[in-house]
Design an enzyme around this catalytic site. Structure first.
Site, mmCIF file in Angstrom:
data_model
loop_
_atom_site.group_PDB
_atom_site.id
_atom_site.type_symbol
_atom_site.label_atom_id
_atom_site.label_comp_id
_atom_site.label_asym_id
_atom_site.label_seq_id
_atom_site.Cartn_x
_atom_site.Cartn_y
_atom_site.Cartn_z
ATOM 1 N N HIS A 42 -10.484 -15.245 11.086
ATOM 2 C CA HIS A 42 -11.653 -15.917 10.614
ATOM 3 C C HIS A 42 -12.966 -15.864 11.401
ATOM 4 C CE1 HIS A 42 -10.058 -18.809 7.296
ATOM 5 N NE2 HIS A 42 -8.925 -18.013 7.446
ATOM 6 N N SER A 100 -11.747 -11.112 6.629
ATOM 7 C CA SER A 100 -10.856 -9.929 6.398
ATOM 8 C C SER A 100 -11.556 -8.716 6.280
ATOM 9 C CB SER A 100 -10.221 -10.481 4.800
ATOM 10 O OG SER A 100 -9.265 -11.381 4.941
ATOM 11 N N LYS A 160 -5.745 -16.029 -6.863
ATOM 12 C CA LYS A 160 -5.045 -14.484 -6.677
ATOM 13 C C LYS A 160 -3.820 -14.684 -5.765
ATOM 14 C CE LYS A 160 -6.236 -9.733 -6.235
ATOM 15 N NZ LYS A 160 -7.498 -8.794 -6.176
ATOM 16 N N ASP A 161 -3.792 -15.224 -4.674
ATOM 17 C CA ASP A 161 -2.667 -15.500 -3.758
ATOM 18 C C ASP A 161 -1.414 -16.080 -4.354
ATOM 19 O OD1 ASP A 161 -3.910 -14.051 -1.685
ATOM 20 O OD2 ASP A 161 -3.831 -15.818 -0.168
ATOM 21 N N GLU A 199 20.551 -5.297 11.206
ATOM 22 C CA GLU A 199 20.197 -5.643 9.764
ATOM 23 C C GLU A 199 19.049 -4.410 9.577
ATOM 24 O OE1 GLU A 199 21.841 -7.702 7.838
ATOM 25 O OE2 GLU A 199 20.500 -9.331 7.741
#
Lengths: 417, 256
Positions: free
Chosen positions: A213, A217, A241-242, A285
């Site tokens: 922040h 972005s 959108k998220d 894994e």
């Protein structure tokens, strides 16, 4: 940026004394976000969602789990058979680990493609890598807890790696084990740390968001926002959108959890741990396989361990290896290609890690290991000098609006009064 | 970038991909052929009569050597046995209990809440009775081997005479699906080893198929519940996602 006028009196009262509502309004609502983010920018919030899912399911699993070598496997099977919805908690948690890594790996490779690690986001990138390292430690220790064959032998192999450290290696391994072999003290401390580390991850996530922040972005074009016309308020645009992306992601997550819950697991881990019987192939894994491949590609134990950790380590200095002033691979014709070679190389390493180290696997594994490091240590520094980037657009709005018609440079911010 | 360079990078990528198929082919035993299990797929459920027959096969054949200690007799209710029948199966065995008020251990008939009784007191006793081999617990066998159900079926029906060039070790048997081919377990199923109350012919294949389905159920008794809830969860998320997509479109309408 000015403090919003809250209608609710209590909210106003609190906010005047502790600006938590102003803070949330500033960072989650009006937080200016580039308007051109594509769906690859969903994976940060998806990873955050998975972290919450893992902590919540993990807390309830811990209520029913017994960290003791004589009871751990039985307690997991009791969760599967007799605890109400225990099977769901366990499968959500086990598959959740895989989907957490899927989200984080896509998030990381998105950062690689669009140059999100470059100035001024170097700390943001490095904090993300710290999260990745903590996740790997947490996931590894979590895999040990069911105390199946692969749990036990995986723990034995991985903890033994530390014995390669000169002089203090053996002591470190004894410390990790709490004794002279992987045994009950090992299981106890792994359970304790497996419960602790996720909260450490939460802490680093806060730092990661703080760093994010500060400058906001990155975006697919990789150029800075030049004003209000280039950005949108985070809410409602990116919350909407998220959330849509989250729905799609959860469909895949639930698909595996409910219809192929053992897809990512090893059959051997349904056999209780037996120190007297070694499984034919000990594999970690899937999300650790590329590192495992690098480890086994080096004939020397210490060298293998160093290179394995170096695979992450090199990412920490990536912002200073890639000196190209252009962030996004869209405008870097050669980088765009070596990027996909790196993706392919990582997939090859994962495939090698899943196979026994003999014959062609060793040769391919070594070539892929060399290429992995060459990408960062040779290709990127060279490209920084020799690559001629394409011309950058003048602003974020320019390519968005080209042919886009009359949408106009300014967007109604949809803010409340 | 000049086209020549681009072509070189692409050629490199292709070469890398071509190197992929050099996988080791040293598979020891043939892959077990896939069987059409009724419980497969999104909506697949267990075949209750087959599960009951499979339990009989386990009880009358396998349980002589193999424990299934993660099952309790109460779990048999899920196979469609009524409570009296399940309690009857439990009462057939004697369970060690105690100590009583005198401090003595004693045997009593089994109850629904008891775990399946183990055939041997411990691993040593099991090995002593089985030529040194340890018959594994079968509770999770369907999950503890790759493609466990297909593998178990292949193993049960995979006994053949040893090829002439193979020297069988003492007390071992030849099975074409067992890793290493030499298995300590004698062919467990014989024609009509079990009499099925529903008149199903007790061929080796039928018995193997039923007991393997029973093993698959035993490995995850909550599988049907898992899929049932899974279908509802998927439908819920699907509708929710469609709504979220509509919301997203509406919110972004002004920007696009």
């Amino acid at each position: 940026m000015s403090a919003p006028e809250f209608r609710n009196g209590l909210v106003r009262w609190i906010d005047h004394r502790m600006g938590i509502f102003s803070f949330m309004h500033h960072e989650l609502h009006e937080y200016p976000t580039p308007k051109n983010l594509n769906y690859f920018w969903n994976f940060g919030s998806l990873a955050g969602f998975m972290l919450v899912v893992m902590i919540v399911t993990g807390i309830f699993l811990a209520m029913n789990y017994t960290p003791h070598v004589d009871h751990a496997f039985d307690s997991v099977e009791r969760i599967m058979r007799d605890v109400n919805y225990g099977w769901m908690l366990r499968f959500l948690h086990a598959n959740g680990a895989s989907f957490f890594f899927i989200a984080v790996y896509i998030h990381l490779f998105r950062g690689l493609y669009y140059g999100s690690y470059k100035e001024p986001r170097e700390l943001l990138w490095m904090l993300g890598l710290v999260i990745l390292v903590l996740m790997m430690a947490t996931a590894f220790m979590g895999y040990v807890l069911p105390w199946g064959q692969m749990s036990f032998w995986g723990a034995t192999v991985i903890t033994n790696l530390f014995s390669a450290i000169p002089w203090v290696g053996e002591s470190i391994v004894t410390l990790l084990w709490g004794g002279f072999s992987v045994d009950n003290p090992t299981l106890n401390r792994f359970f304790s740390l497996h419960y602790l580390l996720p909260f450490a991850i939460v802490g680093v996530v806060v730092l990661h968001l703080w760093a994010l922040h500060t400058h906001g972005s990155n975006n697919p074009v990789g150029i800075d926002t030049k004003g209000k016309q280039d950005s949108l308020p985070f809410h409602p645009y990116y919350t909407a959108k998220d959330l849509f992306g989250l729905g799609i992601f959860v469909l895949f997550y639930f698909g595996f959890t409910f219809f192929a819950p053992d897809f990512f697991g090893e059959p051997d881990n349904y056999i209780p741990a037996n120190p007297m019987v070694t499984p034919a192939h000990i594999v970690p894994e899937w999300y650790l396989l590329p590192y495992y491949a690098i480890l086994r590609s080096v004939p020397d134990k210490l060298g293998g361990v160093l290179l394995m950790f170096g695979a992450i380590g090199v990412l920490f200095i990536l912002p200073w290896l890639d000196r190209s002033p252009v962030r996004s691979a869209r405008f870097r014709p050669i980088y765009k290609q070596v990027y996909w070679l790196l993706v392919a190389d990582c997939l090859v390493l994962g495939w090698i890690g899943a196979n026994p180290p003999d014959g062609m696997f060793i040769v391919i594994g070594r070539a892929a290991t060399v290429y992995y490091f060459a990408h960062f240590l040779v290709l990127l520094p060279l490209l920084s000098v020799f690559e001629r980037p394409l011309p950058l657009p003048a602003s974020i709005s320019e390519p968005v609006l080209k042919g886009g018609g009359a949408a106009g440079g300014t967007v109604k911010p949809m803010e409340k009064a | 970038m000049r086209p020549a360079n681009a072509r070189m990078f692409r050629a490199g990528l292709v070469a890398l991909l071509l190197a992929l198929p050099f996988a080791a082919t040293a598979a020891e035993a043939p892959k077990p052929p896939p069987q059409p299990w009724s419980y497969q797929g999104v909506f697949g459920v267990f075949d209750r009569p087959a599960l009951q027959r499979g339990f009989l096969v386990y009880k009358q054949v396998c349980s002589a050597c193999h424990s299934m200690s993660r099952l309790s007799y109460r779990n048999l209710l899920q196979l469609g046995f009524d409570e009296a029948a399940a309690a009857g199966f439990a009462a057939e065995v004697q369970i060690a209990d105690g100590p009583n008020d005198e401090g003595e251990m004693y045997d009593r008939p089994g109850r629904l809440s008891d775990r399946f009784k183990k055939p041997f007191a411990n691993e040593k006793a099991a090995r002593a009775s089985n030529n040194g081999a340890y018959p594994p617990d079968l509770s999770l066998m369907a999950k503890a081997r790759p493609v466990g159900a297909d593998y178990s079926f292949a193993l049960l029906t995979g006994y053949i005479n040893a090829p002439s060039n193979v020297q069988l070790m003492e007390g071992m048997h030849y099975n074409k699906y067992f890793p290493g081919f030499q298995i300590a377990m004698a062919p467990p199923l014989a024609e009509n080893a079990v009499e099925f109350p529903d008149g199903t012919p007790a061929s080796i294949e039928n018995m193997a198929r039923d007991v393997v389905q029973f093993l698959a159920w035993a490995a995850e008794p909550k599988m049907e519940e898992r899929k049932r809830i899974g279908v509802k969860a998927m439908l819920f998320v699907l509708v929710l996602t469609a709504l979220l997509y509509a919301v997203k479109r509406k919110v972004w309408a002004a920007v696009h």
